[in-house]
Write a protein that holds these residues in place. Structure first.
Motif, PDB file in Angstrom:
ATOM      1  N   VAL A   1       2.154  -0.550  -5.374  1.00  0.00           N
ATOM      2  CA  VAL A   1       0.942  -0.499  -4.546  1.00  0.00           C
ATOM      3  C   VAL A   1       1.210  -1.261  -3.250  1.00  0.00           C
ATOM      4  CG1 VAL A   1      -1.519  -1.017  -4.386  1.00  0.00           C
ATOM      5  CG2 VAL A   1      -0.534  -0.409  -6.607  1.00  0.00           C
ATOM      6  N   LYS A   2       0.986  -0.600  -2.119  1.00  0.00           N
ATOM      7  CA  LYS A   2       1.255  -1.210  -0.821  1.00  0.00           C
ATOM      8  C   LYS A   2      -0.001  -1.855  -0.247  1.00  0.00           C
ATOM      9  CE  LYS A   2       4.326   2.714   0.057  1.00  0.00           C
ATOM     10  NZ  LYS A   2       5.634   2.165  -0.270  1.00  0.00           N
ATOM     11  N   THR A   3       0.189  -2.917   0.548  1.00  0.00           N
ATOM     12  CA  THR A   3      -0.887  -3.372   1.419  1.00  0.00           C
ATOM     13  C   THR A   3      -0.910  -2.401   2.604  1.00  0.00           C
ATOM     14  OG1 THR A   3       0.456  -4.782   2.867  1.00  0.00           O
ATOM     15  CG2 THR A   3      -0.298  -5.760   0.777  1.00  0.00           C
TER      16      THR A   3
ATOM     17  N   VAL B   1      10.967   2.359   4.102  1.00  0.00           N
ATOM     18  CA  VAL B   1      10.329   2.810   5.332  1.00  0.00           C
ATOM     19  C   VAL B   1       9.774   4.228   5.181  1.00  0.00           C
ATOM     20  CG1 VAL B   1      12.452   3.706   6.415  1.00  0.00           C
ATOM     21  CG2 VAL B   1      10.579   2.874   7.860  1.00  0.00           C
ATOM     22  N   HIS B   2       8.596   4.450   5.815  1.00  0.00           N
ATOM     23  CA  HIS B   2       8.042   5.791   5.973  1.00  0.00           C
ATOM     24  C   HIS B   2       8.714   6.382   7.212  1.00  0.00           C
ATOM     25  CE1 HIS B   2       4.897   3.825   3.630  1.00  0.00           C
ATOM     26  NE2 HIS B   2       4.182   4.922   3.540  1.00  0.00           N
ATOM     27  N   ALA B   3       9.498   7.432   7.044  1.00  0.00           N
ATOM     28  CA  ALA B   3      10.240   7.984   8.182  1.00  0.00           C
ATOM     29  C   ALA B   3      10.130   9.500   8.234  1.00  0.00           C
ATOM     30  CB  ALA B   3      11.716   7.593   8.081  1.00  0.00           C
TER      31      ALA B   3
ATOM     32  N   THR C   1       3.372   9.888  -5.959  1.00  0.00           N
ATOM     33  CA  THR C   1       2.072  10.480  -5.607  1.00  0.00           C
ATOM     34  C   THR C   1       1.686  10.199  -4.168  1.00  0.00           C
ATOM     35  OG1 THR C   1       0.801   8.533  -6.283  1.00  0.00           O
ATOM     36  CG2 THR C   1       1.170  10.256  -7.959  1.00  0.00           C
ATOM     37  N   ASN C   2       2.123   9.039  -3.613  1.00  0.00           N
ATOM     38  CA  ASN C   2       1.631   8.592  -2.305  1.00  0.00           C
ATOM     39  C   ASN C   2       0.114   8.451  -2.352  1.00  0.00           C
ATOM     40  OD1 ASN C   2       1.665   7.872   0.421  1.00  0.00           O
ATOM     41  ND2 ASN C   2       1.590   9.981   1.136  1.00  0.00           N
ATOM     42  N   CYS C   3      -0.437   8.140  -3.512  1.00  0.00           N
ATOM     43  CA  CYS C   3      -1.897   8.074  -3.677  1.00  0.00           C
ATOM     44  C   CYS C   3      -2.551   7.289  -2.537  1.00  0.00           C
ATOM     45  CB  CYS C   3      -2.237   7.408  -5.011  1.00  0.00           C
ATOM     46  SG  CYS C   3      -4.009   7.168  -5.245  1.00  0.00           S
TER      47      CYS C   3
ATOM     48  N   CYS D   1       6.498   5.247  -7.519  1.00  0.00           N
ATOM     49  CA  CYS D   1       7.169   4.256  -6.656  1.00  0.00           C
ATOM     50  C   CYS D   1       6.617   4.205  -5.242  1.00  0.00           C
ATOM     51  CB  CYS D   1       8.675   4.511  -6.640  1.00  0.00           C
ATOM     52  SG  CYS D   1       9.140   6.073  -5.856  1.00  0.00           S
ATOM     53  N   HIS D   2       5.542   4.952  -4.947  1.00  0.00           N
ATOM     54  CA  HIS D   2       4.990   4.931  -3.581  1.00  0.00           C
ATOM     55  C   HIS D   2       3.498   5.259  -3.644  1.00  0.00           C
ATOM     56  CE1 HIS D   2       5.524   6.108   0.933  1.00  0.00           C
ATOM     57  NE2 HIS D   2       4.224   6.026   0.659  1.00  0.00           N
ATOM     58  N   THR D   3       2.660   4.228  -3.577  1.00  0.00           N
ATOM     59  CA  THR D   3       1.212   4.479  -3.507  1.00  0.00           C
ATOM     60  C   THR D   3       0.542   3.508  -2.538  1.00  0.00           C
ATOM     61  OG1 THR D   3       0.063   2.982  -5.072  1.00  0.00           O
ATOM     62  CG2 THR D   3       1.305   4.827  -6.044  1.00  0.00           C
ATOM     63  N   HIS D   4      -0.628   3.941  -2.084  1.00  0.00           N
ATOM     64  CA  HIS D   4      -1.529   3.080  -1.286  1.00  0.00           C
ATOM     65  C   HIS D   4      -2.833   3.001  -2.075  1.00  0.00           C
ATOM     66  CE1 HIS D   4       1.022   3.864   2.399  1.00  0.00           C
ATOM     67  NE2 HIS D   4       1.299   4.946   1.696  1.00  0.00           N
ATOM     68  N   ALA D   5      -2.717   2.684  -3.378  1.00  0.00           N
ATOM     69  CA  ALA D   5      -3.853   2.845  -4.290  1.00  0.00           C
ATOM     70  C   ALA D   5      -4.917   1.758  -4.148  1.00  0.00           C
ATOM     71  CB  ALA D   5      -3.351   2.908  -5.737  1.00  0.00           C
TER      72      ALA D   5
ATOM     73  N   ASP E   1      11.176   7.161   2.848  1.00  0.00           N
ATOM     74  CA  ASP E   1      10.118   7.948   2.232  1.00  0.00           C
ATOM     75  C   ASP E   1       9.476   8.911   3.245  1.00  0.00           C
ATOM     76  OD1 ASP E   1      10.649   5.386   1.010  1.00  0.00           O
ATOM     77  OD2 ASP E   1       8.957   5.688  -0.306  1.00  0.00           O
ATOM     78  N   HIS E   2       9.055  10.061   2.762  1.00  0.00           N
ATOM     79  CA  HIS E   2       8.424  11.180   3.506  1.00  0.00           C
ATOM     80  C   HIS E   2       9.455  12.260   3.796  1.00  0.00           C
ATOM     81  CE1 HIS E   2       4.201  10.807   4.011  1.00  0.00           C
ATOM     82  NE2 HIS E   2       4.297   9.532   4.371  1.00  0.00           N
ATOM     83  N   LEU E   3      10.198  12.178   4.919  1.00  0.00           N
ATOM     84  CA  LEU E   3      11.328  13.080   5.204  1.00  0.00           C
ATOM     85  C   LEU E   3      10.925  14.524   5.512  1.00  0.00           C
ATOM     86  CD1 LEU E   3      13.624  11.870   2.249  1.00  0.00           C
ATOM     87  CD2 LEU E   3      13.770  11.121   4.637  1.00  0.00           C
TER      88      LEU E   3
HETATM   89 ZN    ZN Z   1       2.872   6.089   2.234  1.00  0.00          ZN
END
Ligand code: ZN
Length: 383
Positions: free
Chosen positions: A123-125, A219-221, A293-295, A54-58, A242-244
């Protein structure tokens, strides 16, 4: 999260891409007769839902091998940045790549993820950081989503960083959201809230616009500094925070009492600095947790959710069951896909994986797990 509802010996039927029946014991004989050749005998192996990452920058171009060498040699990150490394090196390479190359590179990564059991991947922009490049990244993700077997879910992360050469980057990123929503109605809007990136106030301006356009917020926080973004995101009804890694107890308590899901990304702690989110505490407080993964090429170069599960039980003291819940049904909820996939229930999409083991805890016990024996996406075998 602690109870997977394991069926020791059971059966599962699929029809038109969806699970049409599931039960304990031997499969009904009339069902076996109608299925005929299509019956797959699991032979004692574990069948579980396909993973949801649920969280990648692939989606990116270029590589960061030289930078990784420098980091391993002890060169400080700020000096790497000064030498042209860091996120802006990926931004330069991604801006220079064609949509075709971005889409092909992403498709190859999605294929790798499928072999590791992932059947839905976000996949995020965020490596364009200027309007035309962000739209080309979005285009590449959409193209891949049309060709890949796995579901590819795009997220708009124009607020990933600030290009130091662009004066109006905050305004431009917010203005672009309207066009992004025209192309992908209901797309989630994400931001990286951190010192040197997007401030709490700037994220607020973006999220006000996102709410007006009907976009779910993520949000990345608190990756390095607790800036108050976690409680602010909860107040805004964000899908996830996300992150924490640096979240303080009071903020964690607010998150735990909310419907917002905490997403832990232990790959960063493994790859960068040994710091991990207080995921055990979030779960103990009754909060909902997902793992991903936060790939990405800088802080978490992996597509392996089996590895993330193995890492999470060691570094965050999750149980194997909690880590599996966090990479299936809870991760589906982060993407708004709960009730559609992420569990083995009648009516849900038949995204399945079969492990070469009789105990699902092997996912957590082994590390560098090779992935499942077989994967089905919407009932079609892809691995
Ligand atoms: Zn991220």
């Amino acid at each position: 999260m602690a109870d997977l509802g394991v069926v020791e010996r059971g059966w599962l039927a699929v029809e038109d891409g969806r699970i049409s029946g599931v039960g304990a014991g031997a499969a009904p004989s009339d069902l076996l007769r109608t299925m005929g050749e299509a019956v797959v005998e699991a032979g004692g192996r574990v069948v579980l839902p396909g993973f949801v990452d649920c969280h990648t920058h692939a989606c990116w171009a270029g590589d960061r091998f030289d930078e990784a060498d420098l980091r391993l040699a002890g060169v400080p990150y700020l000096e790497i940045l000064a030498r042209g490394g860091g996120i802006m090196s990926t931004v330069r390479a991604t801006r220079a790549a064609t949509v075709e190359v971005l889409a092909q590179t992403l498709a190859a990564r999605v294929r790798t993820a499928e072999r590791l059991g992932t059947t839905t991947i976000e996949v995020k922009t965020g490596y364009g950081l200027e309007p035309q490049a962000e739209l080309r990244m979005l285009d590449a993700v959409l193209r891949t989503s049309r060709t890949a077997s796995a579901t590819v879910v795009p997220t708009y992360l124009g607020a990933h960083a600030k290009d130091p050469d662009r004066q109006r980057s905050v305004e431009e990123t917010i203005e672009l959201l309207d066009e992004v929503v025209q192309r992908v109605p209901g797309i989630a809007c994400d931001a990286y809230c951190e010192k040197g990136a997007w401030s709490l106030e700037e994220c607020g301006l973006l999220f006000d616009r996102a709410a007006a356009l009907g976009c779910p917020i993520r949000v990345h926080a608190d990756q390095f500094n607790p800036l108050g973004m976690t409680s602010d995101a909860v107040r805004r009804g964000a899908r996830s925070v996300d992150h924490l890694e640096a979240t303080v107890d009071a903020e964690l308590e607010i998150l735990a009492r909310s419907a917002t899901i905490g997403v832990a990304l232990p790959g960063c702690g493994f790859h960068l600095d040994g710091r991990f989110a207080p995921a055990r505490s979030l779960v103990d407080r009754g909060g909902a947790l997902a793992l991903a993964t936060n790939c990405n090429p800088g802080s978490s170069p992996t597509l392996s959710l089996p590895f993330i599960i193995a890492l999470a039980v060691r570094s965050m003291r999750l149980t194997p069951a909690e880590a599996i819940t966090a990479t299936t049904v809870n991760a589906a909820a982060v993407l708004g896909l709960d009730g559609d996939r992420g569990a083995l229930e009648s009516g849900l999409r038949a995204d399945l994986q079969m492990l070469a083991t009789s105990d699902e805890r092997s996912l957590a016990y082994e590390y560098a797990h090779p992935g499942p024996d077989a994967v089905w996406i919407a009932g079609r075998r892809v691995v």
